[in-house]
Enzyme design. Structure first.
Site, PDB file in Angstrom:
ATOM      1  CG  ASP A  37      -2.192   0.820   0.977  1.00 20.29           C
ATOM      2  OD1 ASP A  37      -2.074   2.057   0.850  1.00 20.29           O
ATOM      3  OD2 ASP A  37      -3.287   0.238   0.918  1.00 20.29           O
ATOM      4  CG  ASP A  75       3.404   5.500  -5.624  1.00 19.10           C
ATOM      5  OD1 ASP A  75       2.393   5.139  -6.255  1.00 19.10           O
ATOM      6  OD2 ASP A  75       3.742   6.692  -5.491  1.00 19.10           O
ATOM      7  CB  VAL A  76       0.330   0.989  -7.835  1.00 19.91           C
ATOM      8  CG1 VAL A  76       0.020  -0.057  -6.783  1.00 19.91           C
ATOM      9  CG2 VAL A  76      -0.626   2.172  -7.738  1.00 19.91           C
ATOM     10  CG  ASN A 103      -8.072  -3.446  -3.857  1.00 21.15           C
ATOM     11  OD1 ASN A 103      -9.283  -3.442  -4.043  1.00 21.15           O
ATOM     12  ND2 ASN A 103      -7.501  -2.793  -2.845  1.00 21.15           N
ATOM     13  CB  SER A 151     -15.658   0.935 -10.703  1.00 22.96           C
ATOM     14  OG  SER A 151     -16.807   1.689 -10.397  1.00 22.96           O
ATOM     15  CE1 TYR A 168     -12.604   5.447  -8.780  1.00 19.61           C
ATOM     16  CE2 TYR A 168     -14.593   4.975 -10.051  1.00 19.61           C
ATOM     17  CZ  TYR A 168     -13.735   4.678  -9.010  1.00 19.61           C
ATOM     18  OH  TYR A 168     -13.991   3.584  -8.207  1.00 19.61           O
ATOM     19  CB  VAL A 201     -17.523  -1.427  -1.729  1.00 19.88           C
ATOM     20  CG1 VAL A 201     -17.199  -2.446  -0.647  1.00 19.88           C
ATOM     21  CG2 VAL A 201     -17.764  -2.131  -3.066  1.00 19.88           C
ATOM     22  CB  THR A 203     -14.132   0.992   1.371  1.00 18.58           C
ATOM     23  OG1 THR A 203     -14.267   1.943   0.298  1.00 18.58           O
ATOM     24  CG2 THR A 203     -14.522  -0.393   0.891  1.00 18.58           C
TER      25      THR A 203
END
Length: 272
Positions: A37, A75-76, A103, A151, A168, A201, A203
């Site tokens: 993460d 970091d992705v 994810n 999504s 997004y 969701v 979260t």
């Protein structure tokens, strides 16, 4: 023994929310976990992102299942950072990699850098995750399963005309393209690739003041436009619902399922 006993899973965005749920669910079925993460803030994101303490909490929950876990801040958006964390994780857990759950994601929606940040994390980050993972998966020779988190906004034109919102939707649609290409490319190695498409969701990405306000604005706009509700009488899904679907996709129960866009949406997409 669980259905994933002896396997190793690499999960991004694992410090909380859906990522943590995936880590705990797969661990409970016997998989060892490589959890990464960012554990830092991105300036354009108007809600708090996960912290090192959140990642430590995921480690504790996974260890309580009896599984092993290697966790690192990575970091992705930075391929080398991701590759280093993955290599260290596979070395620590026995030189194998069977499962990837890409994810990590953000929802900045507004701000000068919102478009670029959401594309960098939600699309390029997914590309980087698969790119660094597929080579060791092929090398280890055990086949496997890759799940990309998209999504409902990756299947329908959900959003508003602000930079982060458009970005997004573009990123989540782009994930479908990545999934379909990789499903074809990696099939010869018995590696399956699918995308999941949750509706809202429960979260921290959804349950915060900014996102609630943005969603309320969308709902107001939709009074004279499309219906924003799910078909089933539920406003948000639980992380456990998404984790159960991911478990199925990465298990042998779905051994011939690849190239699929799987809505986990209480019928949202079907209503559009």
């Amino acid at each position: 023994m669980g259905s994933l006993s002896g396997k190793v899973a690499f999960i991004t965005g694992a410090a909380r929310g859906q990522g943590r749920a995936h880590a705990v669910k797969l661990a409970a079925e016997g998989a060892d976990i490589i959890a990464v993460d960012l554990c830092d803030q991105i300036a354009s994101v108007p809600y708090p992102l996960a912290t090192p303490d959140d990642l430590a909490a995921t480690v504790k929950l996974v260890e309580e299942t009896g599984a092993r876990i290697y966790a690192a801040a990575a970091d992705v958006r930075e391929r080398d950072s991701l590759k280093t964390a993955l290599r260290a994780g596979t070395e620590a857990l026995g030189d194998r990699l069977d499962i990837v759950v890409a994810n990590a994601g953000i929802a900045p929606m507004a701000g000068a850098d919102a478009w670029q940040d959401v594309i960098d994390v939600n699309l390029t980050g997914v590309y980087n995750t698969v790119d660094v993972a597929m080579k060791p998966m092929v090398k280890f020779g055990n086949g496997g399963s890759i799940v990309l988190t998209s999504s409902v906004a990756g299947l329908v034109g959900l959003g508003s005309p602000i930079a982060g919102s458009v970005g997004y939707a573009a990123a989540k649609h782009g994930i479908v393209g990545l999934m379909r290409v990789y499903a074809n490319v990696l099939a010869q190695f018995s590696i399956r690739v699918n995308s999941i498409h949750p509706a809202g969701v429960d979260t921290p990405m959804i349950d915060n003041d900014f996102t609630r306000s943005w969603l309320a604005g969308l709902a107001q706009e939709s009074q004279n436009g499309p219906d924003m509700s799910n078909a089933l009488p539920v406003q948000t899904l639980d992380v456990e619902d998404i984790a159960n679907a991911v478990l199925w996709l990465v298990s042998d129960a779905a051994r011939y399922v690849t190239g699929v866009t799987l809505p986990l949406d209480a019928g949202y997409v079907n209503k559009r």
